[in-house]
Design a protein around this motif. Sequence first.
Motif, PDB file in Angstrom:
ATOM      1  N   ALA A 132     -11.576 -49.006  25.542  1.00 24.97           N
ATOM      2  CA  ALA A 132     -13.007 -48.751  25.386  1.00 24.97           C
ATOM      3  C   ALA A 132     -13.546 -49.626  24.264  1.00 24.97           C
ATOM      4  O   ALA A 132     -12.839 -49.925  23.299  1.00 24.97           O
ATOM      5  N   GLN A 133     -14.797 -50.019  24.400  1.00 20.76           N
ATOM      6  CA  GLN A 133     -15.465 -50.780  23.353  1.00 20.76           C
ATOM      7  C   GLN A 133     -16.542 -49.892  22.750  1.00 20.76           C
ATOM      8  O   GLN A 133     -17.460 -49.452  23.447  1.00 20.76           O
ATOM      9  N   LEU A 134     -16.414 -49.591  21.460  1.00 21.74           N
ATOM     10  CA  LEU A 134     -17.361 -48.729  20.771  1.00 21.74           C
ATOM     11  C   LEU A 134     -18.605 -49.509  20.359  1.00 21.74           C
ATOM     12  O   LEU A 134     -19.725 -49.059  20.550  1.00 21.74           O
ATOM     13  N   LEU A 135     -18.396 -50.675  19.789  1.00 22.94           N
ATOM     14  CA  LEU A 135     -19.456 -51.573  19.340  1.00 22.94           C
ATOM     15  C   LEU A 135     -19.031 -52.990  19.691  1.00 22.94           C
ATOM     16  O   LEU A 135     -17.853 -53.233  19.944  1.00 22.94           O
ATOM     17  N   PRO A 136     -19.945 -53.947  19.705  1.00 22.96           N
ATOM     18  CA  PRO A 136     -19.512 -55.331  19.948  1.00 22.96           C
ATOM     19  C   PRO A 136     -18.428 -55.739  18.954  1.00 22.96           C
ATOM     20  O   PRO A 136     -18.590 -55.591  17.747  1.00 22.96           O
ATOM     21  N   GLY A 137     -17.295 -56.147  19.468  1.00 25.05           N
ATOM     22  CA  GLY A 137     -16.186 -56.565  18.625  1.00 25.05           C
ATOM     23  C   GLY A 137     -15.353 -55.429  18.056  1.00 25.05           C
ATOM     24  O   GLY A 137     -14.419 -55.671  17.302  1.00 25.05           O
ATOM     25  N   VAL A 138     -15.687 -54.182  18.398  1.00 18.59           N
ATOM     26  CA  VAL A 138     -14.952 -53.016  17.883  1.00 18.59           C
ATOM     27  C   VAL A 138     -14.532 -52.168  19.073  1.00 18.59           C
ATOM     28  O   VAL A 138     -15.350 -51.492  19.692  1.00 18.59           O
ATOM     29  N   GLY A 139     -13.250 -52.246  19.413  1.00 14.12           N
ATOM     30  CA  GLY A 139     -12.751 -51.504  20.558  1.00 14.12           C
ATOM     31  C   GLY A 139     -11.490 -50.744  20.211  1.00 14.12           C
ATOM     32  O   GLY A 139     -10.946 -50.870  19.122  1.00 14.12           O
TER      33      GLY A 139
END
Length: 70
Positions: free
Chosen positions: A25-32
């Motif tokens: 899953a990707q929570l924020l752009p660049g943060v998964g």
Amino acid sequence: MAEPRTVTVPVVVERDEGGVWCAHAQLLPGVGAHGEGATEEEALDDLREALIGLIEEFGVPRELSITVAA
């Protein structure tokens, strides 16, 4: 103490060649986050724990709901 909040995050769940279930899953752009397990549910539980840690570190992402005809 902050009010409990539900965060909905799209996930991808698949089984690798070795039979291990993987959830991404990707929570924020660049943060998964990534979770693994012997079953699909174990992989999702592992991913859930990872996402909780990311939310504690980076905060709750902003959300936008859109209704589309499928």
